[in-house]
Design an enzyme around this catalytic site. Structure first.
Site, PDB file in Angstrom:
ATOM      1  N   ASP A  13       0.772  -1.189  -0.055  1.00  0.00           N
ATOM      2  CA  ASP A  13       0.075  -0.102   0.076  1.00  0.00           C
ATOM      3  C   ASP A  13       0.826   1.386  -0.089  1.00  0.00           C
ATOM      4  O   ASP A  13       0.474   2.349   0.499  1.00  0.00           O
ATOM      5  CB  ASP A  13      -0.993   0.187   1.395  1.00  0.00           C
ATOM      6  CG  ASP A  13      -1.853  -0.983   1.475  1.00  0.00           C
ATOM      7  OD1 ASP A  13      -2.583  -1.449   0.200  1.00  0.00           O
ATOM      8  OD2 ASP A  13      -1.881  -1.793   2.491  1.00  0.00           O
ATOM      9  N   LYS A  16       2.429   1.977  -5.372  1.00  0.00           N
ATOM     10  CA  LYS A  16       3.038   1.300  -6.265  1.00  0.00           C
ATOM     11  C   LYS A  16       2.316   1.672  -7.739  1.00  0.00           C
ATOM     12  O   LYS A  16       3.133   1.879  -8.570  1.00  0.00           O
ATOM     13  CB  LYS A  16       3.244  -0.138  -6.026  1.00  0.00           C
ATOM     14  CG  LYS A  16       4.093  -0.433  -5.364  1.00  0.00           C
ATOM     15  CD  LYS A  16       4.469  -2.143  -5.085  1.00  0.00           C
ATOM     16  CE  LYS A  16       2.906  -2.670  -4.343  1.00  0.00           C
ATOM     17  NZ  LYS A  16       2.671  -2.362  -3.054  1.00  0.00           N
ATOM     18  N   LYS A  18       0.984   4.541  -8.594  1.00  0.00           N
ATOM     19  CA  LYS A  18       1.341   5.673  -9.273  1.00  0.00           C
ATOM     20  C   LYS A  18       2.678   5.828  -9.582  1.00  0.00           C
ATOM     21  O   LYS A  18       2.966   6.334 -10.827  1.00  0.00           O
ATOM     22  CB  LYS A  18       1.234   6.826  -7.917  1.00  0.00           C
ATOM     23  CG  LYS A  18       1.857   8.260  -8.440  1.00  0.00           C
ATOM     24  CD  LYS A  18       1.489   9.209  -7.309  1.00  0.00           C
ATOM     25  CE  LYS A  18       2.015  10.636  -7.687  1.00  0.00           C
ATOM     26  NZ  LYS A  18       1.852  11.549  -6.832  1.00  0.00           N
ATOM     27  N   GLY A  40      -3.922  -4.320  -4.070  1.00  0.00           N
ATOM     28  CA  GLY A  40      -4.643  -3.287  -5.282  1.00  0.00           C
ATOM     29  C   GLY A  40      -4.033  -2.038  -5.504  1.00  0.00           C
ATOM     30  O   GLY A  40      -3.067  -1.786  -4.446  1.00  0.00           O
ATOM     31  N   HIS A  41      -3.976  -1.683  -6.565  1.00  0.00           N
ATOM     32  CA  HIS A  41      -3.509  -0.331  -6.933  1.00  0.00           C
ATOM     33  C   HIS A  41      -4.296   0.767  -7.017  1.00  0.00           C
ATOM     34  O   HIS A  41      -5.383   0.597  -7.969  1.00  0.00           O
ATOM     35  CB  HIS A  41      -2.469  -0.399  -8.054  1.00  0.00           C
ATOM     36  CG  HIS A  41      -1.238  -1.654  -8.011  1.00  0.00           C
ATOM     37  ND1 HIS A  41      -0.607  -1.511  -6.734  1.00  0.00           N
ATOM     38  CD2 HIS A  41      -1.031  -2.259  -8.760  1.00  0.00           C
ATOM     39  CE1 HIS A  41       0.312  -2.463  -6.806  1.00  0.00           C
ATOM     40  NE2 HIS A  41       0.017  -3.075  -8.066  1.00  0.00           N
ATOM     41  N   GLN A 223       1.755  -6.200  -2.698  1.00  0.00           N
ATOM     42  CA  GLN A 223       2.096  -6.382  -1.481  1.00  0.00           C
ATOM     43  C   GLN A 223       3.204  -5.367  -1.357  1.00  0.00           C
ATOM     44  O   GLN A 223       3.471  -4.410  -1.954  1.00  0.00           O
ATOM     45  CB  GLN A 223       2.179  -7.588  -1.025  1.00  0.00           C
ATOM     46  CG  GLN A 223       0.667  -8.366  -0.775  1.00  0.00           C
ATOM     47  CD  GLN A 223       0.318  -9.126  -2.176  1.00  0.00           C
ATOM     48  OE1 GLN A 223       1.336  -9.710  -2.651  1.00  0.00           O
ATOM     49  NE2 GLN A 223      -0.722  -9.569  -2.357  1.00  0.00           N
TER      50      GLN A 223
END
Length: 427
Positions: A13, A16, A18, A40-41, A223
């Site tokens: 979190d 990554k 961006k 999740g990104h 992760q």
């Protein structure tokens, strides 16, 4: 041209998405090499926000080929749903490539993940319940289903039946659940086959040929370092290797092909799920970091645990990944604090410890030793160069760089695509 690995240097979190998106215009391929839809990104493009769970962030960059490598585990329903969602928003997803060797998250993997976690009670790990761990376990136990198996009904049927022999015993006799019919699973998986087929490819061959042709390839981990199954805070970890070595096995490239390893580092620290977290805050500062930083999991929807920056963790990430650069994100979130504490070492059993302890027991009992830095109140979201930052913000960044063991080459000063200070080019 470089082959770059981009990974989280904390518990995930870190931003990554961006960082990947920032490089997207200069990158020919973005390869996701591990994990599944448990990561999740969030990518902000203009006034549009995109939440990606399984797809590589490069799918938002025109001209970039996104790749899901063999080290990823794929829930076909999630993959197709995510593709549909992007298509409905006008994003071209036709260039996506999916490894035929990637493993499939089956419905029984999801069931076992959920009931197994509930069975653990207070000892639960804090998984997302999406079947990731059981799918990796099947892979290691050699009873997994791969994407390529969806195109041979006979092989698929044999593999599903073999996998369910033991799993149904577990479901019925330990968890008091109904047995799962293999025919139903086979039918569901075959229903995805033709929809996914246009994307399936020998991705290892394609990636290595691209590198031979001097294309720029970015390997994107999900992760973060401390969730790595080998090098993280075990057992409160994921089931794969987000660290740099995972890029080689999860994408099928040799280590000599990697030229740069970039760690994404949040200006403070967060984590989701259970496990030790020395700098975690349970006060108003922790709540402020959560609120200002929008610290809620992209995939899980769970509030993230928040704490101050932890320098031993950053040094550890530099060591186990061989980091060449850091991308420091969310510096803007710290605007407004008069003083900003940074954990520079731990106290364990009355002794000062400078590095991350390898012992789970020691890390669980580690107390942070803080050094305090003066804060700033100026808005930094419009800063375009390092010199534009307030002096105290500059000093904070320089201190983190010195403590972390690798140069900070970019700084995120806001959530938008353009709200980034680039100090040194990654390419």
């Amino acid at each position: 041209m470089p082959a770059l690995v981009l990974l989280g240097a904390q518990w995930g979190d870190e931003g990554k998405g961006k960082a990947t998106d920032l490089l997207g215009g200069s990158v020919d391929y973005v390869v996701r090499y591990q994990g599944g839809n448990n990561a999740g990104h969030t990518v902000v493009v203009g006034d549009q926000k995109y939440a990606l769970h399984l797809l590589p962030s490069g799918i938002l960059s025109p001209g970039c080929t996104p790749v899901i490598g063999n080290g990823v585990v794929i829930d076909p329903a999630v993959l197709l749903s995510e593709l549909r969602g992007l298509n409905e928003r006008g994003i071209d997803t036709s260039k996506l490539l999916v490894s035929g060797n990637a493993h499939v998250i089956t419905p029984y993997n999801v069931t076992l993940d959920k009931v197994g976690e509930r069975f653990l009670g207070k000892r639960k790990i804090g998984t997302t319940g999406r079947g990731i761990g059981p799918t990796y376990a099947d892979k290691i136990n050699r009873v997994g289903i791969r994407i390529q198996d969806l195109y041979d009904e006979s092989i698929l049927t044999q593999k599903v039946e073999a996998a369910l022999e033991g799993k149904n015993q577990l479901l019925t006799k330990l968890y008091n659940r109904r047995a799962i019919e293999s025919a139903q699973i086979v039918e569901e998986l075959l229903g995805y086959a033709e929809q996914i087929k246009p994307y399936v490819a020998d991705t290892t061959l394609i990636i290595n040929r691209a590198l031979d042709e001097e294309k720029v390839v970015l390997f994107e981990g999900g992760q973060g370092t401390l969730l790595d199954v080998d090098h993280g805070t075990y057992p409160f970890v994921t089931s794969s290797n987000p660290t740099a070595g995972g890029a080689c096995t999860g994408a099928g490239v040799g280590p000599t092909k990697i030229s740069r390893v970039i760690g994404i580092l949040k200006a403070y620290t967060t984590r989701v799920g259970a496990g030790p977290f020395p700098t975690e805050l349970f006060d108003a500062d922790g709540e402020a970091l959560r609120r200002i930083g929008g610290e809620r999991g992209v995939t899980t929807g769970r509030d993230r645990r928040c704490g101050w920056f932890d320098a031993p963790i950053a040094r550890y990430a530099t060591r186990v990944n061989g980091l060449t650069d850091f991308f420091l994100t969310k510096l803007d979130v710290l605007t407004g604090w008069e003083e900003i504490p940074v954990c520079v070492a731990y106290e364990i059993d009355g002794k000062r410890v400078e590095e991350l302890p390898y012992s789970q027991t020691d890390f669980h009992h580690a107390k942070p030793i803080y050094e305090t830095f003066p804060g700033w109140s100026e808005d930094i979201t419009k800063a375009k160069t390092f010199a534009d930052l307030p002096k105290n913000a500059q000093a904070y960044v320089k201190a983190l760089e010195e403590m972390s063991g690798a140069p900070i080459s970019a700084i995120g000063v806001g959530p938008g695509r353009t709200e980034t200070i680039e100090i040194n080019s990654f390419l």
